[in-house]
Design a protein around this motif. Structure first.
Motif, short mmCIF file in Angstrom:
data_model
loop_
_atom_site.label_atom_id
_atom_site.label_comp_id
_atom_site.label_asym_id
_atom_site.label_seq_id
_atom_site.Cartn_x
_atom_site.Cartn_y
_atom_site.Cartn_z
N HIS A 1 15.03 -0.59 -7.66
CA HIS A 1 14.34 -0.55 -6.37
C HIS A 1 12.99 0.16 -6.52
O HIS A 1 12.92 1.23 -7.11
N PHE A 2 11.93 -0.45 -6.00
CA PHE A 2 10.61 0.16 -5.95
C PHE A 2 10.40 0.71 -4.53
O PHE A 2 11.03 0.25 -3.59
N ASN A 3 9.48 1.63 -4.37
CA ASN A 3 9.25 2.23 -3.06
C ASN A 3 8.16 1.56 -2.24
O ASN A 3 7.84 2.05 -1.16
N ARG B 1 0.84 -1.20 0.00
CA ARG B 1 0.00 0.00 0.00
C ARG B 1 0.88 1.25 0.00
O ARG B 1 1.94 1.29 0.59
N TYR B 2 0.35 2.27 -0.67
CA TYR B 2 0.96 3.59 -0.63
C TYR B 2 -0.19 4.58 -0.60
O TYR B 2 -0.83 4.82 -1.62
N GLY B 3 -0.48 5.10 0.58
CA GLY B 3 -1.63 5.99 0.73
C GLY B 3 -2.91 5.22 0.45
O GLY B 3 -3.17 4.18 1.05
N TYR B 4 -3.69 5.70 -0.49
CA TYR B 4 -4.96 5.07 -0.86
C TYR B 4 -4.80 4.00 -1.94
O TYR B 4 -5.78 3.42 -2.39
N LYS C 1 -1.28 9.84 -10.36
CA LYS C 1 -0.08 9.75 -11.20
C LYS C 1 1.18 9.96 -10.36
O LYS C 1 2.15 9.21 -10.47
N SER C 2 1.17 10.97 -9.49
CA SER C 2 2.33 11.26 -8.65
C SER C 2 2.66 10.10 -7.72
O SER C 2 3.83 9.76 -7.54
N LYS C 3 1.64 9.49 -7.13
CA LYS C 3 1.87 8.35 -6.24
C LYS C 3 2.44 7.16 -7.02
O LYS C 3 3.35 6.48 -6.54
N LEU C 4 1.93 6.90 -8.20
CA LEU C 4 2.44 5.79 -9.01
C LEU C 4 3.89 6.03 -9.42
O LEU C 4 4.71 5.11 -9.39
N LEU C 5 4.22 7.25 -9.79
CA LEU C 5 5.60 7.57 -10.14
C LEU C 5 6.52 7.39 -8.93
O LEU C 5 7.64 6.90 -9.08
N LYS C 6 6.05 7.77 -7.75
CA LYS C 6 6.84 7.58 -6.53
C LYS C 6 7.06 6.09 -6.27
O LYS C 6 8.16 5.65 -5.92
#
Length: 157
Positions: A106-108, A19-22, A62-67
Motif C-alpha cells: 500500500h502506498f500513501n 499530490r502530497y504537500g508540495y 526525503k521524509s515526504k517520499l518515504l511517507k
C-alpha cells in the motif's frame, strides 16, 4: 447549492490524489532483484519550494517520499528535485532456491503509473494506491543456490 459545490469541487479533489504537500508523483518503478526492491520515484515539486531546498536541504523531501512509499526500512540512494532512488532490503520473502514472493503493498498516495518488474515479468498499473495481490518470481540466472546440472561427458568403450 450544496450539490453544485460537490459537483464542482469533487473533480478537483480527485485530481490531486497523487499530490502530497508540495510533491506531485508522476510514476514509481520497482525493480525486484532477489529479495531487494530498487525503487525509482519521479515527481515534480511546486516552484515556490525549490528555493527552500537550497536553503535548508532536502531532508523534508526525503521524509515526504518515504511517507509516500510506505516502507519502514527504505534506504535513499539518490535524490534531486525531480526523482529519487531507494533500496528496500528484504522487500520480498525468500522461499529458498531462488524463489521469491513480493507481497501486495500500500502506498500513501495514488500512483499515476506504477511499474513492478521481476526477472520474468513486468506489471503496469495506472492510478493505484496499492500493488495488489503480490508477485512470485525466480532469481536471475547465477543468483540461485540451485546447483547446475552437470554436463554429460562422453565415455570411451
Amino acid at each position: 447549492m450544496l450539490l453544485l459545490f460537490v459537483i464542482l469541487v469533487a473533480p478537483v479533489l480527485a485530481a490531486d490524489d497523487e499530490r502530497y504537500g508540495y510533491l506531485t508523483i508522476s510514476d514509481v518503478n520497482v525493480q525486484l532483484d532477489n529479495g531487494t526492491a530498487l525503487i525509482q520515484v519521479n515527481y515534480s515539486v511546486d516552484e515556490g519550494t525549490r528555493f527552500i531546498f537550497f536553503l535548508f536541504g532536502k531532508q523534508d523531501l526525503k521524509s515526504k517520499l518515504l511517507k509516500i512509499l510506505n516502507y519502514d526500512d527504505a534506504k535513499m540512494k539518490q535524490i534531486d528535485l525531480s526523482s529519487a532512488e531507494f533500496t528496500v532490503e528484504e522487500a520480498a520473502v525468500s522461499y529458498g532456491d531462488g524463489i521469491y514472493w513480493y507481497p501486495a503493498h500500500h502506498f500513501n498516495v495514488v500512483i499515476p503509473n506504477l511499474t513492478v518488474k521481476s526477472p520474468q515479468v513486468t506489471r503496469n498499473f495506472r492510478m493505484v494506491k496499492e500493488f495488489p495481490a503480490g508477485i512470485g518470481y525466480f532469481a536471475m540466472n547465477g543468483s540461485s543456490s540451485v546447483p547446475a546440472i552437470p554436463q554429460a561427458t562422453p565415455t570411451h568403450q
